[in-house]
Scaffold this motif. Sequence first.
Motif, mmCIF file in Angstrom:
data_model
loop_
_atom_site.group_PDB
_atom_site.id
_atom_site.type_symbol
_atom_site.label_atom_id
_atom_site.label_comp_id
_atom_site.label_asym_id
_atom_site.label_seq_id
_atom_site.Cartn_x
_atom_site.Cartn_y
_atom_site.Cartn_z
ATOM 1 N N GLN A 175 -14.522 -0.932 -56.630
ATOM 2 C CA GLN A 175 -14.518 -0.985 -58.094
ATOM 3 C C GLN A 175 -15.240 0.241 -58.638
ATOM 4 N N VAL A 176 -14.629 0.923 -59.569
ATOM 5 C CA VAL A 176 -15.221 2.096 -60.182
ATOM 6 C C VAL A 176 -16.190 1.654 -61.270
ATOM 7 N N GLN A 177 -17.366 2.251 -61.272
ATOM 8 C CA GLN A 177 -18.359 1.954 -62.291
ATOM 9 C C GLN A 177 -18.961 3.236 -62.833
ATOM 10 N N LEU A 178 -19.473 3.157 -64.059
ATOM 11 C CA LEU A 178 -20.111 4.281 -64.722
ATOM 12 C C LEU A 178 -21.582 3.977 -64.927
ATOM 13 N N VAL A 179 -22.426 4.972 -64.687
ATOM 14 C CA VAL A 179 -23.855 4.839 -64.896
ATOM 15 C C VAL A 179 -24.308 5.937 -65.840
ATOM 16 N N GLU A 180 -24.854 5.544 -66.991
ATOM 17 C CA GLU A 180 -25.342 6.486 -67.980
ATOM 18 C C GLU A 180 -26.850 6.637 -67.880
ATOM 19 N N ALA A 195 -19.448 8.631 -62.564
ATOM 20 C CA ALA A 195 -18.514 7.632 -62.063
ATOM 21 C C ALA A 195 -18.605 7.550 -60.554
ATOM 22 N N SER A 196 -18.583 6.343 -60.030
ATOM 23 C CA SER A 196 -18.629 6.136 -58.592
ATOM 24 C C SER A 196 -17.540 5.169 -58.167
ATOM 25 N N HIS A 251 -16.899 7.357 -71.926
ATOM 26 C CA HIS A 251 -15.585 6.752 -71.781
ATOM 27 C C HIS A 251 -14.713 7.681 -70.949
ATOM 28 N N LEU A 252 -14.049 7.110 -69.960
ATOM 29 C CA LEU A 252 -13.207 7.902 -69.067
ATOM 30 C C LEU A 252 -11.810 7.305 -68.955
ATOM 31 N N TRP A 253 -10.823 8.172 -68.841
ATOM 32 C CA TRP A 253 -9.481 7.793 -68.452
ATOM 33 C C TRP A 253 -9.288 8.245 -67.005
ATOM 34 N N LEU A 254 -8.882 7.307 -66.132
ATOM 35 C CA LEU A 254 -8.822 7.653 -64.719
ATOM 36 C C LEU A 254 -7.708 6.920 -63.992
ATOM 37 N N GLN A 255 -7.448 7.383 -62.790
ATOM 38 C CA GLN A 255 -6.509 6.762 -61.872
ATOM 39 C C GLN A 255 -7.193 6.535 -60.533
ATOM 40 N N LYS A 256 -6.919 5.397 -59.909
ATOM 41 C CA LYS A 256 -7.394 5.138 -58.558
ATOM 42 C C LYS A 256 -6.447 5.704 -57.507
ATOM 43 N N SER A 257 -5.198 5.863 -57.861
ATOM 44 C CA SER A 257 -4.195 6.447 -56.978
ATOM 45 C C SER A 257 -3.094 7.039 -57.832
ATOM 46 N N PRO A 258 -2.264 7.937 -57.250
ATOM 47 C CA PRO A 258 -1.176 8.514 -58.049
ATOM 48 C C PRO A 258 -0.056 7.534 -58.333
#
Length: 121
Positions: A1-6, A24-25, A96-103
Motif C-alpha cells: 500500500q502506498v502511503q504519504l508522510v508529510e 511517498a513509499s 496530493h499525488l497522482w500515481l500508478q502502481k503499474s502501467p
Amino acid sequence: QVQLVESGGGLVQPGGSLRLSCAASGSIFSINTMGWYRQTPGKQRELVATITKGGSTNYVDSVKGRFTISRDNAKNTVYLQMSSLKPEDTAVYYCHLWLQKSPIVPVYDLWGQGTQVTVSS
C-alpha cells in the motif's frame, strides 16, 4: 500500500521560512502531477502549487514569488519551500499525488495526512 508522510510544519513568525516535504513509499510505477493544498477550519481547500512530472509548475497568485514547489523523483518526494510567510498563510497543508502502481492500471490519487503551518507573532 502506498502511503504519504508529510513533515516540516510548525510555528513561525511573519517573514520567516519553512520547508514542507512529502515522501511517498511503497510499490510505485510512476508519480505524475504532485501538488500542495491548504485548508483552514470552515473554509474550502485551496490549491497552492502543482508540479508536473516534467517539472512545470503552477501557483496560486497569493504565493507567487514567495513559495517554490519542487520534486525529487528518485526519492518520490515533493517539497514546498515557503518564504516571507504571512499570517494569511496559516493553514493545514496537504500534499496530493497522482500515481500508478503499474502501467496496466489507471492512475489514482493520494492525500497526505496534513501538516500544520502557523504564522503568528
